[in-house]
Scaffold this motif. Sequence first.
Motif, PDB file in Angstrom:
ATOM      1  N   VAL A  12      -5.145  87.007 -11.702  1.00  0.00           N
ATOM      2  CA  VAL A  12      -6.592  86.826 -11.846  1.00  0.00           C
ATOM      3  C   VAL A  12      -6.920  85.574 -12.646  1.00  0.00           C
ATOM      4  N   ILE A  13      -6.124  85.296 -13.673  1.00  0.00           N
ATOM      5  CA  ILE A  13      -6.389  84.129 -14.526  1.00  0.00           C
ATOM      6  C   ILE A  13      -6.388  82.843 -13.709  1.00  0.00           C
ATOM      7  N   ASN A  14      -5.525  82.786 -12.698  1.00  0.00           N
ATOM      8  CA  ASN A  14      -5.392  81.574 -11.889  1.00  0.00           C
ATOM      9  C   ASN A  14      -6.094  81.687 -10.538  1.00  0.00           C
ATOM     10  N   LEU A  15      -6.877  82.730 -10.363  1.00  0.00           N
ATOM     11  CA  LEU A  15      -7.525  82.962  -9.076  1.00  0.00           C
ATOM     12  C   LEU A  15      -8.728  82.042  -8.925  1.00  0.00           C
ATOM     13  N   ASP A  16      -8.794  81.333  -7.804  1.00  0.00           N
ATOM     14  CA  ASP A  16      -9.912  80.416  -7.588  1.00  0.00           C
ATOM     15  C   ASP A  16     -10.822  80.896  -6.458  1.00  0.00           C
ATOM     16  N   ILE A  17     -10.808  82.208  -6.193  1.00  0.00           N
ATOM     17  CA  ILE A  17     -11.694  82.774  -5.170  1.00  0.00           C
ATOM     18  C   ILE A  17     -12.561  83.851  -5.789  1.00  0.00           C
ATOM     19  N   ASP A  18     -13.662  84.128  -5.126  1.00  0.00           N
ATOM     20  CA  ASP A  18     -14.562  85.187  -5.558  1.00  0.00           C
ATOM     21  C   ASP A  18     -13.892  86.532  -5.269  1.00  0.00           C
ATOM     22  N   LEU A  19     -13.799  87.387  -6.277  1.00  0.00           N
ATOM     23  CA  LEU A  19     -13.194  88.703  -6.078  1.00  0.00           C
ATOM     24  C   LEU A  19     -13.883  89.480  -4.960  1.00  0.00           C
ATOM     25  N   GLY A  20     -15.144  89.157  -4.711  1.00  0.00           N
ATOM     26  CA  GLY A  20     -15.900  89.878  -3.690  1.00  0.00           C
ATOM     27  C   GLY A  20     -15.299  89.774  -2.302  1.00  0.00           C
ATOM     28  N   ILE A  21     -14.533  88.706  -2.009  1.00  0.00           N
ATOM     29  CA  ILE A  21     -13.954  88.579  -0.668  1.00  0.00           C
ATOM     30  C   ILE A  21     -12.806  89.560  -0.467  1.00  0.00           C
ATOM     31  N   LEU A  22     -12.357  90.194  -1.564  1.00  0.00           N
ATOM     32  CA  LEU A  22     -11.302  91.205  -1.455  1.00  0.00           C
ATOM     33  C   LEU A  22     -11.890  92.590  -1.224  1.00  0.00           C
ATOM     34  N   GLU A  23     -13.111  92.669  -0.725  1.00  0.00           N
ATOM     35  CA  GLU A  23     -13.822  93.943  -0.647  1.00  0.00           C
ATOM     36  C   GLU A  23     -13.036  94.998   0.131  1.00  0.00           C
ATOM     37  N   ALA A  24     -13.242  96.241  -0.298  1.00  0.00           N
ATOM     38  CA  ALA A  24     -12.595  97.405   0.310  1.00  0.00           C
ATOM     39  C   ALA A  24     -11.091  97.221   0.454  1.00  0.00           C
ATOM     40  N   PRO A  25     -10.386  96.864  -0.633  1.00  0.00           N
ATOM     41  CA  PRO A  25      -8.938  96.638  -0.520  1.00  0.00           C
ATOM     42  C   PRO A  25      -8.122  97.928  -0.574  1.00  0.00           C
ATOM     43  N   GLY A  26      -8.751  99.031  -0.933  1.00  0.00           N
ATOM     44  CA  GLY A  26      -8.071 100.316  -1.051  1.00  0.00           C
ATOM     45  C   GLY A  26      -9.002 101.302  -1.719  1.00  0.00           C
ATOM     46  N   GLU A  27      -8.462 102.455  -2.071  1.00  0.00           N
ATOM     47  CA  GLU A  27      -9.287 103.492  -2.709  1.00  0.00           C
ATOM     48  C   GLU A  27      -9.339 103.328  -4.223  1.00  0.00           C
ATOM     49  N   ALA A  28      -8.444 102.532  -4.779  1.00  0.00           N
ATOM     50  CA  ALA A  28      -8.435 102.243  -6.213  1.00  0.00           C
ATOM     51  C   ALA A  28      -7.751 100.897  -6.410  1.00  0.00           C
ATOM     52  N   ILE A  29      -7.917 100.333  -7.599  1.00  0.00           N
ATOM     53  CA  ILE A  29      -7.268  99.070  -7.923  1.00  0.00           C
ATOM     54  C   ILE A  29      -6.444  99.275  -9.183  1.00  0.00           C
ATOM     55  N   GLU A  30      -5.174  98.887  -9.135  1.00  0.00           N
ATOM     56  CA  GLU A  30      -4.323  98.960 -10.321  1.00  0.00           C
ATOM     57  C   GLU A  30      -4.334  97.587 -10.982  1.00  0.00           C
ATOM     58  N   PHE A  31      -4.977  97.526 -12.125  1.00  0.00           N
ATOM     59  CA  PHE A  31      -5.098  96.276 -12.877  1.00  0.00           C
ATOM     60  C   PHE A  31      -3.951  96.232 -13.881  1.00  0.00           C
ATOM     61  N   ILE A  32      -2.999  95.327 -13.635  1.00  0.00           N
ATOM     62  CA  ILE A  32      -1.747  95.297 -14.384  1.00  0.00           C
ATOM     63  C   ILE A  32      -1.789  94.174 -15.418  1.00  0.00           C
ATOM     64  N   VAL A  33      -1.711  94.551 -16.684  1.00  0.00           N
ATOM     65  CA  VAL A  33      -1.686  93.576 -17.778  1.00  0.00           C
ATOM     66  C   VAL A  33      -0.243  93.133 -17.956  1.00  0.00           C
ATOM     67  N   ASP A  34       0.049  91.886 -17.560  1.00  0.00           N
ATOM     68  CA  ASP A  34       1.429  91.405 -17.549  1.00  0.00           C
ATOM     69  C   ASP A  34       1.592  90.055 -18.231  1.00  0.00           C
ATOM     70  N   THR A  35       0.589  89.657 -19.003  1.00  0.00           N
ATOM     71  CA  THR A  35       0.671  88.399 -19.744  1.00  0.00           C
ATOM     72  C   THR A  35      -0.221  88.530 -20.964  1.00  0.00           C
ATOM     73  N   TRP A  36       0.022  87.692 -22.003  1.00  0.00           N
ATOM     74  CA  TRP A  36      -0.650  87.911 -23.276  1.00  0.00           C
ATOM     75  C   TRP A  36      -1.204  86.608 -23.852  1.00  0.00           C
TER      76      TRP A  36
END
Length: 807
Positions: A246-270
């Motif tokens: 996400v930090i390096n994402l250069d697209i609108d999250l909205g284009i990922l619409e309906a990607p599944g029934e839930a989203i697993e947001f993984i914290v993997d950097t600090w």
Amino acid sequence: MAMIGSSIITDGLLMPTSRVKRRVFPADSSVILVGCRGAGKRTLGFIAAKHLGRRLVTEEHYFEQSTGCSRAVFLQKYGRETFNQQMAIVLARMLKLNQAHCVIECGTGTLSPDMEEIIKAYVETNPIIYIHRDKEDLYKLLNLPVVDAERLLITDQRHREFSNFEYFNLFDPSGEGRKTEDCSLRSATTSTARLVEAKQDFRNFIDHIFGHSLTRSWVSNPFSMKAIPPEYRSYTYVFCLRLSTVINLDIDLGILEAPGEAIEFIVDTWPSNVFDLIATNVAMIRRKLDIPIIYNVEENPREERKRSIEEKDTFDLELMLHGLRLGVEYLSLDLERTPGLVSRILSMRGRTKIIGNYIVKGFGAPKWTDDIYVERYLLAQRLGCHVVRIARFSAVDRADDLRQIFMDRIHALPEPKPCIVAYDFSVFGVVLPFQGDTLNPVGHDALEKSSREQMVGVSTTRGTLRDVFRKGWLQPLNFYTLGSNVYYSASPSMHRAAYEHYMMPHTFDARRCTSFDEIDRIRREPGFGGASLAAPFKVAIMSRLDHLSTHAVAIGAVNTLLPLRGDTDSIFDHANARNRAGSTNKFYGDNTDWSSIVTCLRRAISPRNSVQPSRTTALVIGAGGMARAAIYALIKLGCKMVFIYNRTRTKAEDVAAHFNIYAREQSLLGHQSQREQICRVIGSASDPWPEAYQQPTMIISCIPAFGTDDTPAVDFRMPLQWLQSPTGGAVIELAYEPLITPLVDQIRKIREEGNTSWVIVDGLEVVGEMAMEAFELMTGRKAPRRLMRRICNETWEKTSAPFQAQR
């Protein structure tokens, strides 16, 4: 491992198994909002107070009541030290006297140790929400020098130390006059209301704190997307998204619409600002994707430095507690982490569901038939986990029949028990994306697979669903719009596009029907999936259905027809039987017309015309099924004075009587006389507007622009004496063929003459919302809203726009 009472000793440490109620607050406890100046506490306080039906208490007003002067005057008179002392006295008194049934806005921008201690005293009894926003937005709003602004923000972050929830107030551009300029025939303005998205975001957040989310959805409609959690539905998928991505994402999250029934947001950097980054992205995911969040703090992320156990436990505990403060729906917890960390998270979970994780890595992992997997499941159950997720590394021994034996052993255990998710994975991710039918991890076509990813292979929700249909586990179905005049319907193209989005081989057609025999013939076909109903069946079909939603009963009309194919009478069985063929003689009726109208009204109502139950009036034109839905929508918005005009007065009186009875049964009129009415009838278009009432600021036309077999088309224009609201209002025209009805043309001319306070919402806006809701009810999948809205407009422009009367 040994048991002592209701606790477990693991590695010498005691781990509680009782369901601790920390961060679970009484339903009447006051909500306390803290944060720096400009964070949006007052606005969000109004939103929460209205949503909960409570009184808003502001520290600023309380200070003036207590001291007889404003805070600024007091500070100037007595100096900083005395001011801080008085602020602490006022804060302590305000909190003590308003511990229940309130929303309290604390002006804690200037913090003192005394004030911090006063608020800390309520951390176990009341939800204390730290409100903050993007620092660039704050700079612009407060117009402070950079040095002062930075000092303010540093002080502001101390609110995390004495609050138990956190809300990032994401910028909401709604209300800035979004124009519909893609077609000259469309309405001039489709949005004037302010903070439409922010209101919904914060209402959802408040519902999570008090545990109302599932209850509200279930009572509203047991088939709705939010009524049945994804762990209880069949063929559900979790879209995995990493913070490093996400930090390096250069697209609108909205284009990922309906990607599944839930989203697993993984914290993997600090990064240094990781807590603010997480808060911002959780808010963005909610706003753009609107699906449940599974929050996962990864213990050993790839491509990051190695950490000691002490560092991992200390910092990861802070990160996990941060996720709980943000009110995520689920938190993924590795149960093989340090017992002290596991115990702390379990005790602080509040309303967040815990997914107990076991990841069995390395070659030679025990086979699924080994008792260790059942033992780990039972341990997770004793710890109070809501879901147990076991992932087993599999290099070559990929016998799914052994995994199924394990699943059968779990399913044979007595209820209640946690949901189970179990799958094999290899160095390429999950071995079989359809190995289980619940919460399988997937990626997205628009994103490259991260080199850090361990579980997600090349599978996506749409690709996996395609394979599920190909294997015959789900079957192609036929869906319809049914009515006497549906040839022009925009629904088929929207539904077909949504099916293509998910690669579901369903069909959707508009079918002209004039009798119940035709309806019955269609709905009893083995491949019938559901139908949207149009006139003349919405009211008449109710007696022919086995079950009705509370909304359909209240409205007295049905617009959505669903087959019930569950093996039992359980609503879970019926919901999970969607997308499955078979004969049935039981059907469910719902009404979603009203909620689509509510959505459009919320976008269109300006702040000056916000609904005030004691003053706001509305006008509904018509007395059919859509008029009933419109009246119900207005009542749900809080309007208690609705007028009905219909050329056949007796029909209008019948509808008014229906809702007046409903209002009395629901005690909507409070302590007013039983003879009071929520609906009144206007007899003639030549009548003046009733003098005792304000002019209407919400007008909904429910007259079909076409004629039916026994009713000619109506050329309706609003009597000018009913359009005298000094603040204008919102006009919704439900007809869209033709799009420019006489009423729309009339309101456009009024706008062109200079009265731009009238906002037009055309029928295409409403029908788009209706199709999205129908899609979700019929398929159990999240509607790809951007796609469906675009297809709706494109279809109309191709098929209808060339034949519309030009301006």
